[in-house]
Motif scaffolding. Sequence first.
Motif, PDB file in Angstrom:
ATOM      1  N   GLU A   1       0.828  -1.201   0.000  1.00  0.00           N
ATOM      2  CA  GLU A   1       0.000   0.000   0.000  1.00  0.00           C
ATOM      3  C   GLU A   1       0.867   1.257   0.000  1.00  0.00           C
ATOM      4  N   TYR A   2       1.973   1.208   0.714  1.00  0.00           N
ATOM      5  CA  TYR A   2       2.860   2.371   0.765  1.00  0.00           C
ATOM      6  C   TYR A   2       3.561   2.573  -0.571  1.00  0.00           C
TER       7      TYR A   2
ATOM      8  N   GLU B   1       2.358   1.828  -3.440  1.00  0.00           N
ATOM      9  CA  GLU B   1       1.355   2.368  -4.355  1.00  0.00           C
ATOM     10  C   GLU B   1       1.132   3.854  -4.083  1.00  0.00           C
ATOM     11  N   TYR B   2       1.092   4.225  -2.807  1.00  0.00           N
ATOM     12  CA  TYR B   2       0.948   5.644  -2.472  1.00  0.00           C
ATOM     13  C   TYR B   2       2.148   6.432  -2.990  1.00  0.00           C
ATOM     14  N   PHE B   3       3.344   5.896  -2.789  1.00  0.00           N
ATOM     15  CA  PHE B   3       4.551   6.579  -3.241  1.00  0.00           C
ATOM     16  C   PHE B   3       4.520   6.752  -4.757  1.00  0.00           C
ATOM     17  N   ARG B   4       4.117   5.701  -5.469  1.00  0.00           N
ATOM     18  CA  ARG B   4       4.048   5.789  -6.932  1.00  0.00           C
ATOM     19  C   ARG B   4       3.046   6.854  -7.372  1.00  0.00           C
ATOM     20  N   THR B   5       1.871   6.855  -6.751  1.00  0.00           N
ATOM     21  CA  THR B   5       0.840   7.820  -7.117  1.00  0.00           C
ATOM     22  C   THR B   5       1.284   9.235  -6.792  1.00  0.00           C
ATOM     23  N   ARG B   6       1.906   9.416  -5.626  1.00  0.00           N
ATOM     24  CA  ARG B   6       2.350  10.751  -5.236  1.00  0.00           C
ATOM     25  C   ARG B   6       3.390  11.290  -6.214  1.00  0.00           C
TER      26      ARG B   6
ATOM     27  N   ASP C   1      -6.507   9.736   0.789  1.00  0.00           N
ATOM     28  CA  ASP C   1      -6.810   8.344   0.455  1.00  0.00           C
ATOM     29  C   ASP C   1      -5.824   7.409   1.144  1.00  0.00           C
ATOM     30  N   PHE C   2      -4.557   7.799   1.194  1.00  0.00           N
ATOM     31  CA  PHE C   2      -3.553   6.974   1.868  1.00  0.00           C
ATOM     32  C   PHE C   2      -3.814   6.894   3.365  1.00  0.00           C
TER      33      PHE C   2
ATOM     34  N   ALA D   1       3.304  11.202   5.658  1.00  0.00           N
ATOM     35  CA  ALA D   1       3.284   9.799   5.240  1.00  0.00           C
ATOM     36  C   ALA D   1       4.428   9.027   5.880  1.00  0.00           C
ATOM     37  N   ARG D   2       5.583   9.654   6.007  1.00  0.00           N
ATOM     38  CA  ARG D   2       6.719   8.993   6.653  1.00  0.00           C
ATOM     39  C   ARG D   2       6.438   8.761   8.137  1.00  0.00           C
ATOM     40  N   ARG D   3       5.783   9.729   8.789  1.00  0.00           N
ATOM     41  CA  ARG D   3       5.416   9.546  10.197  1.00  0.00           C
ATOM     42  C   ARG D   3       4.424   8.389  10.333  1.00  0.00           C
ATOM     43  N   ILE D   4       3.500   8.290   9.401  1.00  0.00           N
ATOM     44  CA  ILE D   4       2.529   7.198   9.432  1.00  0.00           C
ATOM     45  C   ILE D   4       3.243   5.866   9.246  1.00  0.00           C
ATOM     46  N   ASN D   5       4.181   5.830   8.320  1.00  0.00           N
ATOM     47  CA  ASN D   5       4.946   4.617   8.076  1.00  0.00           C
ATOM     48  C   ASN D   5       5.661   4.166   9.349  1.00  0.00           C
ATOM     49  N   THR D   6       6.291   5.113  10.037  1.00  0.00           N
ATOM     50  CA  THR D   6       6.993   4.805  11.284  1.00  0.00           C
ATOM     51  C   THR D   6       6.018   4.329  12.353  1.00  0.00           C
TER      52      THR D   6
END
Length: 286
Positions: free
Chosen positions: A8-9, A11-16, A92-93, A211-216
Amino acid sequence: MGELLYSEYREYFRTRVEVNNAMMALLAGSRLAGHTLQLTAGSQRTLAELFPAVEHIGRFNLRSDEARSLLRNADHHLTSVALPYALATHEDFVMSSIEFLRNEGFAIKKGGKAVKAWNMHSVLFNSAGSAIPHDLLQSFDLLREMRNSTIHAGGKLQPNLLKSVSAMGASSTAEWQRLNSQAPSDVIASGQVSLNASHIFTAFAVTKSLARRINTSLRSAIPKSSWARIAVEDYQEITSKTKNSSSWRRSLIGYVRLNYSPANLTETDLEQAARQLNYWTLNAWK
């Protein structure tokens, strides 16, 4: 430590990246077009007459001096398109990340309210048991209210935008000034939202940091055994290797090392997950 590149991350990175590149192309295109039209200065002919081979040029049926004037002032209009686009991609992410936590058995702490753009980050971080990055959220909320005033009120100043400007703390204000070379209050001029190209860059910078904070937060909240399962399932989705083969096992280890190294998964973790998922049924793990 780096980011967990779960599906999912990624895909978000690609879309961003795709959205960012598209918006930068439009911004650069407006500059290039304006620069090119300097060559036609003084002409009384329309763009359709000057550039008949350009698709859709007839819809922009102006003289070059009029077109240059519009292009010089295109930033506001481009930003009014790019800002909602960038924020919608991020929203959306965030929503999918909340659903990710729910699917992993976490109680979603909504405080009795529906999850919307204004509270989704707090819901996510609270549900994951993580600290809320208030400075980033102050900037995000300001961008969100700029967007709302633009698309819901025709660009007219709305009370919530004023509240967001007032809520900016010292740290978020300093970062906003660094990114935009203006104070947060400068987004308002004569009772209107005043958009410029720097706000596009700010939207991408703020949402990338969030998004990076969410990833962490997800990395810390979700247990290691679950990340092993997620990694093995992710690998199985993309591999053409035969299950129970040594090449499947070796490729899995390499794939996890590439995409999931921050989770510190061992071969034993992966073996247990692969066996639980029935992707590895041999007695020996070799």
